[in-house]
Design a protein around this motif. Sequence first.
Motif, PDB file in Angstrom:
ATOM      1  N   LEU A 164       2.059   9.361  -1.712  1.00 23.28           N
ATOM      2  CA  LEU A 164       1.891   8.666  -2.989  1.00 23.28           C
ATOM      3  C   LEU A 164       2.306   7.205  -2.911  1.00 23.28           C
ATOM      4  N   CYS A 165       3.342   6.919  -2.134  1.00 20.01           N
ATOM      5  CA  CYS A 165       3.813   5.532  -2.023  1.00 20.01           C
ATOM      6  C   CYS A 165       2.905   4.696  -1.123  1.00 20.01           C
ATOM      7  N   ASP A 166       2.369   5.315  -0.072  1.00 19.29           N
ATOM      8  CA  ASP A 166       1.553   4.577   0.895  1.00 19.29           C
ATOM      9  C   ASP A 166       0.091   4.481   0.487  1.00 19.29           C
ATOM     10  N   GLY A 167      -0.294   5.224  -0.557  1.00 19.79           N
ATOM     11  CA  GLY A 167      -1.701   5.214  -0.957  1.00 19.79           C
ATOM     12  C   GLY A 167      -2.589   5.827   0.105  1.00 19.79           C
ATOM     13  N   GLU A 168      -2.079   6.844   0.798  1.00 20.83           N
ATOM     14  CA  GLU A 168      -2.806   7.460   1.910  1.00 20.83           C
ATOM     15  C   GLU A 168      -4.093   8.139   1.440  1.00 20.83           C
ATOM     16  N   HIS A 169      -4.075   8.644   0.231  1.00 19.37           N
ATOM     17  CA  HIS A 169      -5.237   9.375  -0.270  1.00 19.37           C
ATOM     18  C   HIS A 169      -6.027   8.567  -1.292  1.00 19.37           C
ATOM     19  N   SER A 170      -5.350   7.906  -2.170  1.00 16.80           N
ATOM     20  CA  SER A 170      -5.969   7.139  -3.256  1.00 16.80           C
ATOM     21  C   SER A 170      -4.992   6.024  -3.595  1.00 16.80           C
ATOM     22  N   PRO A 171      -5.264   5.236  -4.615  1.00 15.97           N
ATOM     23  CA  PRO A 171      -4.286   4.196  -4.970  1.00 15.97           C
ATOM     24  C   PRO A 171      -2.885   4.777  -5.125  1.00 15.97           C
ATOM     25  N   ALA A 172      -1.901   4.014  -4.682  1.00 16.02           N
ATOM     26  CA  ALA A 172      -0.513   4.477  -4.737  1.00 16.02           C
ATOM     27  C   ALA A 172      -0.132   4.916  -6.148  1.00 16.02           C
ATOM     28  N   ASN A 173       0.699   5.950  -6.207  1.00 14.40           N
ATOM     29  CA  ASN A 173       1.156   6.483  -7.489  1.00 14.40           C
ATOM     30  C   ASN A 173       2.683   6.552  -7.445  1.00 14.40           C
ATOM     31  N   ILE A 174       3.313   5.384  -7.583  1.00 13.25           N
ATOM     32  CA  ILE A 174       4.768   5.301  -7.474  1.00 13.25           C
ATOM     33  C   ILE A 174       5.480   6.091  -8.583  1.00 13.25           C
ATOM     34  N   HIS A 190       9.112  -0.364 -10.156  1.00 10.26           N
ATOM     35  CA  HIS A 190       8.597   0.642 -11.090  1.00 10.26           C
ATOM     36  C   HIS A 190       9.691   1.299 -11.936  1.00 10.26           C
TER      37      HIS A 190
END
Length: 290
Positions: free
Chosen positions: A215-225, A256
Amino acid sequence: RALPPSPDELYRQASMMIDWVRKDEEDHGNEKNKDRNEKHEEVYAACAALWRAGAAEGDAECLFKVAMCHSLGAGVDQCPETAVDLWTRAEAEGSVQAAHQLGMCFAKGTGVAVDKRRARELLTKAAVNGCIDAICELASMAEEGEQGAADRASAIDLLQRAANVTRNADAQYKLGQIYRAGVYLPRDMDRCIELLEAAAAQGDNRAESCLVCILCDGEHSPANIPRAIEILWSAASRGDADAVCDLAEFYYQGDHVPRDRARAVEMWQSAAAKGHGEAQRRLGEVRGEQ
């Protein structure tokens, strides 16, 4: 003349004693107390004696438990070779747990020479009889390339069933990692995150850590901090020092969350008190900045 207790009764008596030890450990956590530790060791020794009596009658569960005692050095001298001998006898009597433990011994060379083929045979036997730990170990061996294509497919099929049917957190975590890597199964980050979320909901720290990274690296989609911070708070509430340390960084940087360096320092101090190396390092850096 009274009849001697049956193996089932011996097993039941020992189990009640072990339950007492576990409850006592839960009540006192990691608190060090010589007298209590000695009492626990006395209980383990008494349990080992009860299980040994049942094992003498050929009872598979008692054989398994005595083997565990020798493997861990709980109430008896630690001796991996004796554990292997007892697990071998228990496995011959039909113990699924013994098949799993024996498989692990052959895989790692504990108390016996390494034999990957024999390890796979025993782990597969345990897995097809519903042993989740054996299923997960076979999947791990598949990930590490220690099995042929047919064995890997079988292991992953068992892992799928463990993750989807029994909802086992360990299986969900391992299967999620396979989907994440795209090895042996097509890469599928949606499925990976679904499985990791399911494991995290059961308190699996590894799944929580992986989710935070994704989630932090945006590995799948935009980051979700924000979602990553929610997961960290959930882990921190259970006393996870890694999560506390990571949360402190967010508060120190004001990333955030409202910037609160005093709160961050308190968090690092809490994690550092548990021996967390990174928290100790960050405290040293912060003091150097002041």
